[in-house]
Write a protein that holds these residues in place. Sequence first.
Motif, PDB file in Angstrom:
ATOM      1  N   ARG A 146       0.670  -1.091  -0.079  1.00 37.82           N
ATOM      2  CA  ARG A 146      -0.063  -0.162  -0.321  1.00 37.82           C
ATOM      3  C   ARG A 146       0.634   1.282  -0.046  1.00 37.82           C
ATOM      4  NH1 ARG A 146      -3.046  -3.179   2.948  1.00 37.82           N
ATOM      5  NH2 ARG A 146      -2.301  -2.172   5.056  1.00 37.82           N
ATOM      6  N   ARG A 147       2.172   1.002   0.635  1.00 38.28           N
ATOM      7  CA  ARG A 147       2.575   1.964   0.704  1.00 38.28           C
ATOM      8  C   ARG A 147       3.445   2.240  -0.675  1.00 38.28           C
ATOM      9  NH1 ARG A 147       6.779   1.419   5.055  1.00 38.28           N
ATOM     10  NH2 ARG A 147       5.595  -0.364   5.052  1.00 38.28           N
ATOM     11  N   ASN A 148       3.919   1.626  -1.461  1.00 38.82           N
ATOM     12  CA  ASN A 148       4.973   1.804  -1.673  1.00 38.82           C
ATOM     13  C   ASN A 148       4.069   1.759  -3.581  1.00 38.82           C
ATOM     14  OD1 ASN A 148       7.355   1.638  -0.816  1.00 38.82           O
ATOM     15  ND2 ASN A 148       7.361  -0.121   0.153  1.00 38.82           N
ATOM     16  N   ARG A 149       2.610   1.509  -3.869  1.00 38.47           N
ATOM     17  CA  ARG A 149       2.021   1.660  -4.376  1.00 38.47           C
ATOM     18  C   ARG A 149       2.606   2.570  -5.902  1.00 38.47           C
ATOM     19  NH1 ARG A 149      -3.700   1.079  -2.950  1.00 38.47           N
ATOM     20  NH2 ARG A 149      -2.740  -0.927  -3.063  1.00 38.47           N
ATOM     21  N   PRO A 150       2.864   2.776  -7.287  1.00 38.85           N
ATOM     22  CA  PRO A 150       2.779   3.647  -7.936  1.00 38.85           C
ATOM     23  C   PRO A 150       1.732   4.431  -7.979  1.00 38.85           C
ATOM     24  CG  PRO A 150       2.640   1.588  -8.727  1.00 38.85           C
ATOM     25  CD  PRO A 150       2.500   1.398  -7.529  1.00 38.85           C
ATOM     26  N   ARG A 151       2.022   5.429  -8.418  1.00 31.92           N
ATOM     27  CA  ARG A 151       0.589   7.248  -8.461  1.00 31.92           C
ATOM     28  C   ARG A 151       0.133   6.363  -9.348  1.00 31.92           C
ATOM     29  NH1 ARG A 151       1.473  11.520  -9.817  1.00 31.92           N
ATOM     30  NH2 ARG A 151       0.667  13.619  -9.319  1.00 31.92           N
ATOM     31  N   PRO A 152      -1.126   7.356  -9.822  1.00 31.64           N
ATOM     32  CA  PRO A 152      -1.117   7.319 -10.601  1.00 31.64           C
ATOM     33  C   PRO A 152      -0.815   8.070 -11.524  1.00 31.64           C
ATOM     34  CG  PRO A 152      -3.312   7.802  -8.912  1.00 31.64           C
ATOM     35  CD  PRO A 152      -1.854   7.689  -8.334  1.00 31.64           C
ATOM     36  N   PRO A 153      -1.071   7.449 -12.851  1.00 31.86           N
ATOM     37  CA  PRO A 153      -1.298   8.720 -13.883  1.00 31.86           C
ATOM     38  C   PRO A 153      -2.037  10.342 -13.416  1.00 31.86           C
ATOM     39  CG  PRO A 153      -2.007   7.303 -14.564  1.00 31.86           C
ATOM     40  CD  PRO A 153      -1.741   6.766 -13.584  1.00 31.86           C
ATOM     41  N   ASP A 154      -1.778  11.170 -14.182  1.00 39.85           N
ATOM     42  CA  ASP A 154      -2.318  13.022 -14.424  1.00 39.85           C
ATOM     43  C   ASP A 154      -3.753  12.331 -15.097  1.00 39.85           C
ATOM     44  OD1 ASP A 154      -0.837  13.384 -11.965  1.00 39.85           O
ATOM     45  OD2 ASP A 154       0.320  14.943 -13.477  1.00 39.85           O
ATOM     46  N   TRP A 155      -2.798  11.851 -15.931  1.00 41.95           N
ATOM     47  CA  TRP A 155      -3.811  11.377 -17.272  1.00 41.95           C
ATOM     48  C   TRP A 155      -4.263  10.496 -18.183  1.00 41.95           C
ATOM     49  CZ3 TRP A 155      -7.445  15.631 -17.027  1.00 41.95           C
ATOM     50  CH2 TRP A 155      -6.936  16.796 -15.892  1.00 41.95           C
ATOM     51  N   ILE A 156      -5.162   9.957 -18.521  1.00 44.07           N
ATOM     52  CA  ILE A 156      -5.273   8.949 -19.726  1.00 44.07           C
ATOM     53  C   ILE A 156      -5.643   8.365 -20.825  1.00 44.07           C
ATOM     54  CG2 ILE A 156      -5.980   5.771 -19.883  1.00 44.07           C
ATOM     55  CD1 ILE A 156      -5.340   6.030 -16.435  1.00 44.07           C
ATOM     56  N   VAL A 157      -5.348   7.903 -21.749  1.00 44.71           N
ATOM     57  CA  VAL A 157      -5.717   8.350 -23.397  1.00 44.71           C
ATOM     58  C   VAL A 157      -6.546   6.981 -23.504  1.00 44.71           C
ATOM     59  CG1 VAL A 157      -3.525   8.085 -24.441  1.00 44.71           C
ATOM     60  CG2 VAL A 157      -6.369   8.885 -25.379  1.00 44.71           C
ATOM     61  N   GLU A 158      -7.772   6.313 -23.321  1.00 46.16           N
ATOM     62  CA  GLU A 158      -7.784   5.031 -23.226  1.00 46.16           C
ATOM     63  C   GLU A 158      -8.056   5.034 -25.431  1.00 46.16           C
ATOM     64  OE1 GLU A 158     -12.485   3.059 -23.881  1.00 46.16           O
ATOM     65  OE2 GLU A 158     -12.362   4.627 -22.616  1.00 46.16           O
ATOM     66  N   LEU A 159      -7.984   3.915 -26.164  1.00 41.90           N
ATOM     67  CA  LEU A 159      -7.412   3.722 -27.225  1.00 41.90           C
ATOM     68  C   LEU A 159      -8.367   3.018 -27.892  1.00 41.90           C
ATOM     69  CD1 LEU A 159      -3.800   3.197 -26.863  1.00 41.90           C
ATOM     70  CD2 LEU A 159      -5.060   5.041 -27.443  1.00 41.90           C
ATOM     71  N   THR A 160      -9.013   2.924 -29.231  1.00 47.25           N
ATOM     72  CA  THR A 160      -9.797   1.680 -29.597  1.00 47.25           C
ATOM     73  C   THR A 160      -9.305   0.365 -29.642  1.00 47.25           C
ATOM     74  OG1 THR A 160      -8.673   2.055 -31.776  1.00 47.25           O
ATOM     75  CG2 THR A 160     -10.461   3.904 -31.355  1.00 47.25           C
ATOM     76  N   ASN A 161     -10.437  -0.994 -29.326  1.00 48.83           N
ATOM     77  CA  ASN A 161      -9.685  -2.308 -29.631  1.00 48.83           C
ATOM     78  C   ASN A 161      -9.287  -2.272 -31.061  1.00 48.83           C
ATOM     79  OD1 ASN A 161     -10.813  -2.832 -27.078  1.00 48.83           O
ATOM     80  ND2 ASN A 161     -12.396  -3.346 -28.067  1.00 48.83           N
ATOM     81  N   ASP A 162      -9.485  -1.959 -32.577  1.00 52.89           N
ATOM     82  CA  ASP A 162      -9.070  -2.488 -33.454  1.00 52.89           C
ATOM     83  C   ASP A 162      -7.851  -1.402 -33.820  1.00 52.89           C
ATOM     84  OD1 ASP A 162     -10.582  -0.042 -33.532  1.00 52.89           O
ATOM     85  OD2 ASP A 162     -11.551  -0.235 -35.684  1.00 52.89           O
ATOM     86  N   LYS A 163      -7.837   0.095 -34.027  1.00 55.38           N
ATOM     87  CA  LYS A 163      -6.579   0.214 -34.113  1.00 55.38           C
ATOM     88  C   LYS A 163      -5.615   0.923 -33.279  1.00 55.38           C
ATOM     89  CE  LYS A 163      -8.810   1.290 -38.748  1.00 55.38           C
ATOM     90  NZ  LYS A 163      -9.045   2.390 -39.608  1.00 55.38           N
ATOM     91  N   GLY A 164      -6.368   1.095 -32.204  1.00 59.06           N
ATOM     92  CA  GLY A 164      -4.745   1.648 -31.570  1.00 59.06           C
ATOM     93  C   GLY A 164      -5.649   3.475 -31.364  1.00 59.06           C
ATOM     94  N   GLU A 165      -6.198   3.423 -32.030  1.00 57.80           N
ATOM     95  CA  GLU A 165      -6.366   5.288 -32.169  1.00 57.80           C
ATOM     96  C   GLU A 165      -7.307   5.702 -30.838  1.00 57.80           C
ATOM     97  OE1 GLU A 165      -8.488   5.844 -35.600  1.00 57.80           O
ATOM     98  OE2 GLU A 165      -6.976   5.524 -37.111  1.00 57.80           O
ATOM     99  N   PRO A 166      -6.748   7.087 -30.719  1.00 57.08           N
ATOM    100  CA  PRO A 166      -7.294   7.862 -28.800  1.00 57.08           C
ATOM    101  C   PRO A 166      -8.749   7.678 -29.222  1.00 57.08           C
ATOM    102  CG  PRO A 166      -5.661   8.993 -30.071  1.00 57.08           C
ATOM    103  CD  PRO A 166      -5.498   7.586 -31.372  1.00 57.08           C
ATOM    104  N   PHE A 167      -9.430   7.323 -28.372  1.00 55.73           N
ATOM    105  CA  PHE A 167     -10.905   6.767 -28.405  1.00 55.73           C
ATOM    106  C   PHE A 167     -11.475   8.038 -27.249  1.00 55.73           C
ATOM    107  CE2 PHE A 167     -14.631   5.144 -26.052  1.00 55.73           C
ATOM    108  CZ  PHE A 167     -15.663   4.699 -27.272  1.00 55.73           C
ATOM    109  N   GLN A 168     -10.687   8.300 -25.929  1.00 57.43           N
ATOM    110  CA  GLN A 168     -11.189   8.985 -24.758  1.00 57.43           C
ATOM    111  C   GLN A 168     -10.605   9.190 -23.420  1.00 57.43           C
ATOM    112  OE1 GLN A 168     -14.644   7.296 -22.530  1.00 57.43           O
ATOM    113  NE2 GLN A 168     -15.974   8.874 -23.319  1.00 57.43           N
TER     114      GLN A 168
END
Length: 97
Positions: A29-51
């Motif tokens: 719990r103490r050493n868990r990596p910090r979550p990123p500030d922002w995330i881009v979700e990618l499409t399943n087929d081409k891996g392009e930005p989705f959201q």
Amino acid sequence: MIWTARCLDQIDRKIALLRQRQAEEEYGRRNRPRPPDWIVELTNDKGEPFQVHDGECGMTGRRHRAIGRDEARRLLTEHGVPACPICHPDTQLHIID
């Protein structure tokens, strides 16, 4: 007498095992990596930005990657990638009020 000593020995081993497990969980719990500030979700087929999502949003799909603040702003404004309707990264980034 022998039976009591064996039982106490087993109890002592079990207590030691539980204490070790608790220490390992606390370390995790103490050493868990910090979550990123922002995330881009990618499409399943081409891996392009989705959201675009806030880094702590639970609505991201399986395929995603961490991005920085500038890239999140660029994806939302220049590339027209939609913002997550749950975590509202566009509002957090002051793109809309």
